[in-house]
Structure formats: C-alpha cells, structure tokens
Design a protein around this motif. Structure first.
Motif, PDB file in Angstrom:
ATOM      1  N   LYS A 109      89.762  48.029  22.216  1.00 37.63           N
ATOM      2  CA  LYS A 109      88.928  47.807  23.399  1.00 37.63           C
ATOM      3  C   LYS A 109      87.487  47.492  23.016  1.00 37.63           C
ATOM      4  O   LYS A 109      86.855  46.616  23.608  1.00 37.63           O
ATOM      5  N   LEU A 110      86.950  48.250  22.057  1.00 36.42           N
ATOM      6  CA  LEU A 110      85.544  48.078  21.709  1.00 36.42           C
ATOM      7  C   LEU A 110      85.317  48.438  20.243  1.00 36.42           C
ATOM      8  O   LEU A 110      85.814  49.454  19.752  1.00 36.42           O
ATOM      9  N   ILE A 111      84.561  47.569  19.571  1.00 35.35           N
ATOM     10  CA  ILE A 111      84.021  47.861  18.235  1.00 35.35           C
ATOM     11  C   ILE A 111      82.533  47.534  18.287  1.00 35.35           C
ATOM     12  O   ILE A 111      82.162  46.390  18.604  1.00 35.35           O
ATOM     13  N   GLN A 112      81.736  48.518  17.988  1.00 36.53           N
ATOM     14  CA  GLN A 112      80.287  48.278  17.951  1.00 36.53           C
ATOM     15  C   GLN A 112      79.749  48.805  16.632  1.00 36.53           C
ATOM     16  O   GLN A 112      79.879  49.984  16.316  1.00 36.53           O
ATOM     17  N   ILE A 113      79.137  47.905  15.864  1.00 37.46           N
ATOM     18  CA  ILE A 113      78.586  48.279  14.567  1.00 37.46           C
ATOM     19  C   ILE A 113      77.113  47.885  14.538  1.00 37.46           C
ATOM     20  O   ILE A 113      76.761  46.756  14.882  1.00 37.46           O
ATOM     21  N   GLN A 114      76.283  48.837  14.179  1.00 41.87           N
ATOM     22  CA  GLN A 114      74.843  48.624  14.176  1.00 41.87           C
ATOM     23  C   GLN A 114      74.280  49.037  12.828  1.00 41.87           C
ATOM     24  O   GLN A 114      74.651  50.080  12.276  1.00 41.87           O
ATOM     25  N   ASP A 115      73.348  48.211  12.314  1.00 44.77           N
ATOM     26  CA  ASP A 115      72.713  48.509  11.049  1.00 44.77           C
ATOM     27  C   ASP A 115      71.212  48.287  11.162  1.00 44.77           C
ATOM     28  O   ASP A 115      70.717  47.792  12.183  1.00 44.77           O
ATOM     29  N   ASN A 116      70.496  48.654  10.118  1.00 40.53           N
ATOM     30  CA  ASN A 116      69.042  48.470  10.068  1.00 40.53           C
ATOM     31  C   ASN A 116      68.661  47.503   8.960  1.00 40.53           C
ATOM     32  O   ASN A 116      67.662  47.694   8.262  1.00 40.53           O
ATOM     33  N   GLY A 117      69.505  46.469   8.792  1.00 38.68           N
ATOM     34  CA  GLY A 117      69.286  45.518   7.714  1.00 38.68           C
ATOM     35  C   GLY A 117      68.207  44.493   8.034  1.00 38.68           C
ATOM     36  O   GLY A 117      67.335  44.691   8.893  1.00 38.68           O
ATOM     37  N   THR A 118      68.284  43.358   7.366  1.00 39.05           N
ATOM     38  CA  THR A 118      67.246  42.328   7.494  1.00 39.05           C
ATOM     39  C   THR A 118      67.335  41.560   8.793  1.00 39.05           C
ATOM     40  O   THR A 118      66.365  40.898   9.193  1.00 39.05           O
ATOM     41  N   GLY A 119      68.483  41.591   9.482  1.00 41.68           N
ATOM     42  CA  GLY A 119      68.633  40.828  10.713  1.00 41.68           C
ATOM     43  C   GLY A 119      69.015  39.375  10.459  1.00 41.68           C
ATOM     44  O   GLY A 119      69.204  38.941   9.310  1.00 41.68           O
ATOM     45  N   ILE A 120      69.115  38.598  11.545  1.00 40.04           N
ATOM     46  CA  ILE A 120      69.521  37.195  11.473  1.00 40.04           C
ATOM     47  C   ILE A 120      68.407  36.336  12.070  1.00 40.04           C
ATOM     48  O   ILE A 120      67.866  36.640  13.146  1.00 40.04           O
ATOM     49  N   ARG A 121      68.081  35.230  11.404  1.00 41.69           N
ATOM     50  CA  ARG A 121      67.042  34.346  11.912  1.00 41.69           C
ATOM     51  C   ARG A 121      67.488  33.671  13.207  1.00 41.69           C
ATOM     52  O   ARG A 121      68.669  33.409  13.426  1.00 41.69           O
ATOM     53  N   LYS A 122      66.522  33.345  14.061  1.00 45.60           N
ATOM     54  CA  LYS A 122      66.817  32.698  15.333  1.00 45.60           C
ATOM     55  C   LYS A 122      67.453  31.330  15.121  1.00 45.60           C
ATOM     56  O   LYS A 122      68.351  30.914  15.867  1.00 45.60           O
ATOM     57  N   GLU A 123      67.027  30.616  14.084  1.00 43.92           N
ATOM     58  CA  GLU A 123      67.563  29.287  13.812  1.00 43.92           C
ATOM     59  C   GLU A 123      69.032  29.325  13.405  1.00 43.92           C
ATOM     60  O   GLU A 123      69.746  28.318  13.540  1.00 43.92           O
ATOM     61  N   ASP A 124      69.501  30.459  12.893  1.00 46.94           N
ATOM     62  CA  ASP A 124      70.884  30.555  12.410  1.00 46.94           C
ATOM     63  C   ASP A 124      71.855  31.047  13.472  1.00 46.94           C
ATOM     64  O   ASP A 124      73.067  31.061  13.230  1.00 46.94           O
ATOM     65  N   LEU A 125      71.366  31.459  14.621  1.00 49.62           N
ATOM     66  CA  LEU A 125      72.254  32.058  15.617  1.00 49.62           C
ATOM     67  C   LEU A 125      73.234  31.049  16.202  1.00 49.62           C
ATOM     68  O   LEU A 125      74.339  31.411  16.609  1.00 49.62           O
ATOM     69  N   GLU A 126      72.867  29.784  16.246  1.00 45.86           N
ATOM     70  CA  GLU A 126      73.741  28.792  16.872  1.00 45.86           C
ATOM     71  C   GLU A 126      75.020  28.595  16.073  1.00 45.86           C
ATOM     72  O   GLU A 126      76.097  28.396  16.643  1.00 45.86           O
ATOM     73  N   ILE A 127      74.926  28.610  14.755  1.00 41.78           N
ATOM     74  CA  ILE A 127      76.113  28.386  13.916  1.00 41.78           C
ATOM     75  C   ILE A 127      76.635  29.692  13.321  1.00 41.78           C
ATOM     76  O   ILE A 127      77.433  29.668  12.382  1.00 41.78           O
ATOM     77  N   LEU A 128      76.207  30.828  13.848  1.00 42.44           N
ATOM     78  CA  LEU A 128      76.572  32.118  13.252  1.00 42.44           C
ATOM     79  C   LEU A 128      78.076  32.323  13.195  1.00 42.44           C
ATOM     80  O   LEU A 128      78.613  32.811  12.191  1.00 42.44           O
ATOM     81  N   CYS A 129      78.778  31.968  14.249  1.00 47.35           N
ATOM     82  CA  CYS A 129      80.216  32.246  14.329  1.00 47.35           C
ATOM     83  C   CYS A 129      81.075  31.015  14.059  1.00 47.35           C
ATOM     84  O   CYS A 129      82.257  30.993  14.430  1.00 47.35           O
ATOM     85  N   GLU A 130      80.506  29.995  13.453  1.00 48.81           N
ATOM     86  CA  GLU A 130      81.313  28.849  13.051  1.00 48.81           C
ATOM     87  C   GLU A 130      81.907  29.116  11.676  1.00 48.81           C
ATOM     88  O   GLU A 130      81.348  29.847  10.861  1.00 48.81           O
ATOM     89  N   ARG A 131      83.053  28.489  11.426  1.00 49.95           N
ATOM     90  CA  ARG A 131      83.729  28.687  10.144  1.00 49.95           C
ATOM     91  C   ARG A 131      82.941  28.039   9.019  1.00 49.95           C
ATOM     92  O   ARG A 131      82.310  26.991   9.180  1.00 49.95           O
ATOM     93  N   PHE A 132      83.002  28.702   7.851  1.00 46.09           N
ATOM     94  CA  PHE A 132      82.397  28.227   6.608  1.00 46.09           C
ATOM     95  C   PHE A 132      80.883  28.044   6.751  1.00 46.09           C
ATOM     96  O   PHE A 132      80.308  27.070   6.271  1.00 46.09           O
ATOM     97  N   THR A 133      80.262  29.002   7.431  1.00 47.49           N
ATOM     98  CA  THR A 133      78.800  29.059   7.483  1.00 47.49           C
ATOM     99  C   THR A 133      78.378  30.379   6.855  1.00 47.49           C
ATOM    100  O   THR A 133      78.771  31.450   7.326  1.00 47.49           O
ATOM    101  N   THR A 134      77.595  30.284   5.793  1.00 54.12           N
ATOM    102  CA  THR A 134      77.229  31.496   5.065  1.00 54.12           C
ATOM    103  C   THR A 134      75.877  31.302   4.402  1.00 54.12           C
ATOM    104  O   THR A 134      75.466  30.159   4.121  1.00 54.12           O
ATOM    105  N   SER A 135      75.189  32.395   4.157  1.00 55.12           N
ATOM    106  CA  SER A 135      73.900  32.369   3.457  1.00 55.12           C
ATOM    107  C   SER A 135      74.040  32.787   2.005  1.00 55.12           C
ATOM    108  O   SER A 135      73.035  32.906   1.301  1.00 55.12           O
ATOM    109  N   LYS A 136      75.263  33.000   1.531  1.00 52.60           N
ATOM    110  CA  LYS A 136      75.478  33.575   0.205  1.00 52.60           C
ATOM    111  C   LYS A 136      76.037  32.571  -0.796  1.00 52.60           C
ATOM    112  O   LYS A 136      76.232  32.903  -1.968  1.00 52.60           O
ATOM    113  N   LEU A 137      76.327  31.379  -0.350  1.00 60.92           N
ATOM    114  CA  LEU A 137      76.967  30.394  -1.220  1.00 60.92           C
ATOM    115  C   LEU A 137      76.502  29.006  -0.804  1.00 60.92           C
ATOM    116  O   LEU A 137      76.425  28.713   0.393  1.00 60.92           O
ATOM    117  N   GLN A 138      76.206  28.148  -1.780  1.00 61.38           N
ATOM    118  CA  GLN A 138      75.804  26.774  -1.481  1.00 61.38           C
ATOM    119  C   GLN A 138      76.743  25.766  -2.112  1.00 61.38           C
ATOM    120  O   GLN A 138      77.081  24.763  -1.502  1.00 61.38           O
TER     121      GLN A 138
END
Length: 800
Positions: A109-138
């Motif tokens: 029904k519900l999964i909620q996970i919260q952290d105090n990490g670095t966060g996500i940039r506003k420019e990256d939010l549009e493609i955040l949930c698209e496949r093969f989009t990552t900040s860890k590999l080029q």
C-alpha cells in the motif's frame, strides 16, 4: 495427414467440410473415414484457436514502450523488498546519515523512504524516472571501476511503471523543497515548491496496481514486511555510521532502529541480540596476490542456529555467494552439531576492475576474478580463527537435582541388590539402573596422607624479621563451663532447666548427624557424636545463647533433605580443580562447587561447635600490623588514598582487634596477645589447616566487615568471615608446573601438589556426609549441577 493415409487422398479443405458434416451427422459414427474426419476437425480447430497458420512464420513486431518498461520493471522489482533495497542504496550513494522507512501492508500500500542526503537538482527532476538515467556512469568503461551501488538508472524507472511515485527533494542551496509526481516514468506536472528538509523523500503507493497476477502472489503483508526488515537490517549492520529506522505506518515504536554513532557490534547486538554478539570472533585478512581485503565477524563454536545467517558484502554491495557459503559451512561442520549453522558477517573489498557487477537484474550476484583463490583464502582464515577460539567451549547445564521428595525407598543399594540375586529372592536389576559404587567403600590412599602444603608455604615475616609457622598444638580442655542466658526476673532453676546441648535440633527440624570417624562405624558414632566436635574433641561446655540458637534454627529450617541424602551417600570421584569436584550419587554424576560447599560446612561447624574449638598454635606469633599492611597493599582490599594512610589504618586494626581479643579467644579460639600478635587459629576440622595465604585479608575483614554492635549479627558475620578464610579457595591453592624437578625436591613438591586433593577427598568430602546440612538455594544457584544420568545415557546410545 494425407501423405500417411494411403486409403484416402483428399485436400484438407475437403476434409474440413467432411469433418464438419460428419460431426453434424454421426460424430464418431461407424467407419474409418468418419474417425479420420473427426481427427482432422479437432486438429484444424486447435490451429484456428491459436491464430497461427502452420504454413506461415510468425510476425516479429516492435513492442510498445509501455509494455517493454513494464516487463523490465517486473524483473528489477520482484517484491517490495527489492524496491526498498534500490532506494536505500540510492540514499547511501547520496551520502545520507539518517534513513527512515515507513511501510503499510508490507509495502504494497505504501512505501515511504526519507534521507538527509544531498538531494536532487531541479534540472534533473524531469528525467528522474526515465530508464537509463543516472549520475554515476557516463561511459561503459566507467563500469569497470564503479564504486557506487547504482549504475544502470533503472530503479526509480521500474518502480514508476508499477506504482504511483511521489518525490520530495531539497538540496543544500535550495530555498525550498520541490515535489513531483511520476507515472510510467514520466513527470505528470511541473515540480511544485513546498516545505521540506534537506534530502529526498520518495513515496511509493499501490505497488503492482497494474500487475494483478504479481499482486495476488504477494498476498501476505507480514511476510513482505519481514523481508524488508531483513534487507534494511543487513545494510544497517554494514553501514555503522548511518542511522536506520523501519516502522509501520501509524505505529510509534520502530521495528528496527540503529544509532549513527553505533559500531558494527552494537548494530548486531541491536538486531540479533546479545546471544549472538557475545559469541562473535573478529576476522580480518589481506591477500595482495588476489588484490582483496576481508573483515567481519563470525560466531565461535559455542553458537549455532537452525538456519545459516550469512551477511556478505562485496565492495559494500549486499550480494549472495553459494560457493563461499558452502566453503565456510564445511569448516563449521567439524565444530557444530549436526543440522546447525553459524552466524557470518563478511565484508570483502576487491579491486573494482576485478568485479563484474552487471550480471543480475537485481544486482544480488556478482562475478569476480580469482574466485576460487579468494574463497580458499577466506576459508583458511575462518578455520584458523575457529582453531584459536576452540580452546574454551561453553556448555549449558541444568540443575537437575534429587527432588525434596526423595526417600530412602528410592535409593538403589548395590549390596542389597546383589544379595537378592544370589539368594534368588529378586530379579537382576537392569544395566541402566545398576549402581556399581558403594559410598561406604574405603580407598587405600585414605590412610596415606601426603605432605601438607603448609610445610612448603612461604613464611610470613614477624615483627623481628624472622619467619613464623604453625603447628596444631591443642589447648588444655580440662575445664568445662556451662553458660546460659537468664531472663530478667526468672529464677536460677528455670534457667538451668532451659539448658540444651549446643548441637541439639528442634524436634521439627532435620537431625544433624555429628559423627566424626569412619563411615564403617556410623552406628556407634550416632550415639556418641553429640559429645564430640568436628575436630574430634570432647565438648567442654554447652552454650545456649538466644542468638546462637536462632542461627542454628535458621540452618535447620533451610535444609534441603534431598541434597542432604545425596551428600551423605555420595561417592567422591575426583577434583576438576580446587573450586570444582565430581561426585556420584546412585546413577547420577554431579559437579559440585567445593568452595561454596566448604564455606557453608565451616559456617555450620562454627555455629554448632560454638565455643568448643581446638587451637592451631603458631610457633612464632604473627604480628597483626604486618598482616594488615599486607592486606592493604593487595588490590583486593580496595584501599584508596581517600581512606587515609595505610599505617594509620593498620594501627587502628591492631588496636581494635586487641579490644576484642577476650571474646575471640573464648568463643572462637582465635588468640591475640597483648602485643598485637596472632598466636593461634581455631581448629575446626581434624586434619585440616586453612591456606595461610588468605590470612592477611581475613584479619582486615575481621576489623571492617564484622558487625560488632549486635550479638546475633556479630556471631553470624564473624562466622561467615572465618568460614570464608577456611574454605577451599582456588586463588590460595598452590599449583606446581609440570616440569622436571630436581631429585632432592621432587618428593616434597609432589606432596604439596597432592595435599589439597587429598584434603578435598578424605577430609572435606568426608565431612559433607556427616556434618553438612545443605541449604535449599544450593539446588538453584549452580552450586550442585547434574551432568549425566545413566538411564539417559542408555537412551542416547540406544538411538545411536
């Protein structure tokens, strides 16, 4: 079909029409032709239902993107625990130090996970949930040296295709948080500003809402919740600098909670309990040849569980390795009982270029170079640690003792059983019930007393600088006093009427046997034992102080009749060490605490033989001042500078005990002269001399631990301190190393080594049979433990 049927050759279309006609007319009517037509009808009908024409190949089509994404999501996110794992790894990659997980219905029904990490940039939010989009590999070459958990960019995309995803994030330089909603990998609407803390909060609702089959298969929320707890717990143990919290929605108490400053052992203790933590061994190794390091904790041979608990991290990634598990469990097979397994937590750091992490959709498996060599190295490290920790094993025992309801009819007497067999009046007892020992049998070494260790003890210096020793000179017992307590206002006749022998028990209490000689003469001694002390001295006087009678009544009231019967009829087997000994009673083997039993024995002797002790006369008096200084120099005294100078305390002890010397001499035969020297000790038991190494602490405790204000408390505490000094104590028993001694010293030192063993068997154990009333708490506090029972052993061997 037409090629095999020689008796008919018609086109398939005609067979179809004839089959339909035959079906309408006769169905399986007579004749081979009708049967063939019906067979063709069913064949063609099945081909038609499948929509495939046998003579034409299938058409290859490009699947729609939504279908592709949903199939991929089913591979990556197999259950809620996989989604939690992917999001926890993202939080750890974001340098989070606090991760909180809230669940409802096991995450369905519900999964909620919260952290105090670095966060996500506003420019990256549009493609955040698209496949093969990552900040860890080029580029693909970066995969060879990847050090983060994620690299494919499929986690959030897969989750968004099987659930409704809401992301709230804030960076360190952001003025406010941003909230976005995703469905099928796409952003539904532009990000909306909102209030929020630094870090990221991801909310997943209605997991597998569009895959009905998968959702039906995961119909047990409790099972899914336990799997989530297991995953988070493993990451919490490995990441000791991160705080993890897991709880159900609406509940205040978390199911998992670790602190950010807790160590790995603290987290294991929090999650798995103390039973595991206290049995863990730290392991570590490094092999430059294979470019890997290992560290972790493994359970020793004292701990085992029904299912193996194996926490394996390779380059900080939670993975599984069946080969490594089998290799380690093969080592434990030689130490653990059958069908039991160990607890293992191992963290392997392998050169990233040697690890292939892209071998499984959920990344729970990895391949690495030199796998056989690394596994063998880990196996050898574990085996060496277990060999080093196997010198001490812990065995759990139960206090299975004779019940208080044991009677004489329950005793198995070998002599009676043997006579009945010989005379033909009874059947031969079963082997598992046969008692092959007799408590009345004597041993030859009972008459060969070894050299007493007191003859080789280091001498304690006297005030003049000369050593002193002791002998067992007895006081003259010519005078016999009769002391009594006279009530105020009572007559002398009434007082004398109340006089009782000092060892007489109340009629309701158990009788205390006062015999002192050989067990072969029990009958004769039962009549005369009341007139003799434990040291085989005649009773000089009868003391009936009210406080003394009360102490004797307490001893009698707490007597355990079952234990008393066991001690009266036991057979001494041998000494394990000065503190523990083995005895047999009937068909049972017991481990007894000689220190506690002897201490209780001497306390009862001091109480029942009060005022009638012989004296161990010291040939050279021992100065109390020197003894007190020796005690204060010992760490056992607990002296600190706040207590004042040692010399002043020692002088106070001497002056104080000198004022009590008359009472100590009269009641306890403890001699102190006017110069503050110790001249004698009470002779409590024949052929027994206490270890004089404990004499300094005894003198110190006499002045500091005895309640000298109240009569009863004074006699009780003084008797307990004296019994502690006289008891068999491990720290005051000499142990000679097993080395080749010089010929001239061999006899003397071996005699010293045997002295305490001979005393424990032929003096102390003999006194247990006739003098000791064991208290009831000895059956519960581990003083007497049952190790084995002959009938139970027969049952074990019968099963084998």
């Amino acid at each position: 079909c037409s090629s095999r049927c020689r008796w008919v050759r018609v086109p398939l279309s005609e067979l179809w029409s004839q089959a339909v006609w035959s079906k309408e007319r006769t169905y399986f009517g007579g004749g081979k032709e009708n049967i063939l037509f019906c067979w063709c009808f069913f064949l063609l009908a099945s081909i038609k239902r499948r929509g495939v024409v046998m003579s034409e190949p299938g058409v290859i089509r490009r699947l729609e993107e939504a279908v592709v994404n949903r199939i991929a999501a089913g591979e990556v996110i197999q259950r809620p625990a996989n989604a939690i794992k992917e999001m926890v790894e993202n939080s750890l990659d974001a340098k989070s130090t606090n991760i909180q997980v809230i669940l409802k219905d096991g995450g369905l029904k519900l999964i909620q996970i919260q952290d105090n990490g670095t966060g996500i940039r506003k420019e990256d939010l549009e493609i955040l949930c698209e496949r093969f989009t990552t900040s860890k590999l080029q580029k693909f070459e970066d995969l060879a040296g990847i050090c983060t958990y994620g690299f494919r960019g499929e986690a959030l995309a897969s989750i968004s295709h099987v659930a409704h995803v809401t992301v709230t994030t804030k960076t360190a330089d952001g003025k406010c948080a941003l909230r976005c909603n995703y469905c099928d990998g796409k952003l539904k609407a532009p990000p909306k500003p909102c209030a929020g803390n630094q870090g990221t909060q991801i909310t997943v609702e209605d997991l597998f809402y569009n895959i009905a089959t998968r959702r039906k298969a995961l119909k047990n929320p409790s099972e899914e919740f336990s799997k989530i707890v297991e995953v988070v717990s493993r990451y919490a143990i490995h990441n000791s600098g991160v705080s993890f919290t897991v709880k159900k929605q609406g509940e205040t108490a978390p199911d998992v909670r670790t602190l950010p400053n807790a160590s790995t052992l603290d987290n294991i203790r929090t999650i798995f309990g103390n039973a595991v933590t206290r049995e863990l061994i730290e392991v570590s190794s490094e092999e430059p040849k294979f470019a890997f390091k290992m560290k972790g904790y493994i359970s020793n041979a004292n701990y085992s569980v029904k299912k193996c608990i194996f926490l394996l991290f390779i380059n900080h990634r939670l993975v599984e390795s069946s080969m490594l598990r089998k290799a380690i469990e093969s080592v434990y097979a030689a130490y653990l009982p059958k069908n039991t397994h160990p607890f293992l937590y191992l963290s392997l750091e392998i050169l990233p270029q040697n690890v292939d992490v892209n071998v499984h959709p959920t990344k729970h498996e990895v391949h690495f170079l030199h796998e056989d060599g690394i596994i063998e190295s880990v196996q050898q490290t574990v085996e060496s640690k277990l060999l080093g920790a196997n010198s001490s094993r812990t065995y759990f025992t139960q206090t299975l003792l004779p019940r208080p309801a044991i009677t004489s009819s329950d005793l198995v007497k070998p002599s009676a059983a043997a006579s009945s067999v010989v005379e033909g009046f009874g059947d031969k007892p079963c082997a598992r019930q046969l008692v092959r020992t007799d408590a009345k049998e004597q041993k030859m070494d009972a008459f060969l007393q070894p050299v007493n260790k007191s003859q080789v003890l280091p001498a304690i210096p006297s005030a003049a600088g000369e050593p002193w020793s002791q002998d067992s000179e007895m006081l003259d017992a010519s005078d016999f006093e009769v002391l009594s307590v006279k009530d105020i206002g009572s007559s002398a006749n009434a007082a004398e009427k109340d006089l009782q022998p000092c060892n007489e028990e109340p009629s309701s209490g158990p009788s205390r046997k006062r015999s002192r000689a050989n067990l072969l003469d029990d009958v004769n001694e039962a009549d005369s034992g009341h007139d003799m002390t434990a040291a085989h001295l005649p009773k000089r006087r009868i003391i009936n102080l009210t406080s003394l009678l009360s102490l004797r009544e307490e001893i009698s009231s707490r007597n355990h009749t079952g234990l008393q019967d066991m001690l009266q009829n036991h057979v001494f087997i041998g000494c394990v060490n000065p503190q523990w000994a083995l005895v047999q009673y009937q068909t049972k083997l017991y481990l007894i605490n000689s220190t506690k039993l002897s201490q209780e024995l001497f306390y009862q002797i001091l109480t029942f033989d009060f005022g009638n002790f012989g004296v161990l006369r010291l040939s050279n008096p021992a100065p109390l001042y020197e003894l007190a200084m020796m005690a204060l120099d010992s760490p056992e005294s607990g002296w600190t500078e706040d207590d004042g100078p040692k010399e002043g305390l020692a002088e106070y002890i001497v002056d104080f005990l000198r004022t009590k010397s008359e009472m100590l001499q009269d009641y306890f035969s403890l001699g102190i002269d006017e110069d503050g020297n110790l001249t004698g000790l009470p002779l409590l038991l024949e052929n027994y001399i206490p270890a004089l190494e404990g004499l300094p602490m005894f003198i110190l405790r006499l002045a500091t631990e005895v309640n000298w204000d109240e009569e009863k408390e004074c006699f009780e505490s003084l008797s307990k301190e004296c019994s502690m000094f006289y008891s068999i104590r491990k720290e005051y028993t000499l142990h000679d190393p097993p080395i080749l001694l010089q010929l001239g010293q061999q006899h003397e030192k071996l005699g010293s080594d045997k002295s305490w063993k001979w005393t424990a068997e032929h003096v102390i154990s003999k006194a247990y049979r006739t003098l000791l009333l064991p208290p009831k708490d000895f059956a519960e506090n581990g003083t007497i433990l049952q190790l084995a029972n002959l009938p139970d052993l027969y049952k074990v061997f019968e099963r084998c």
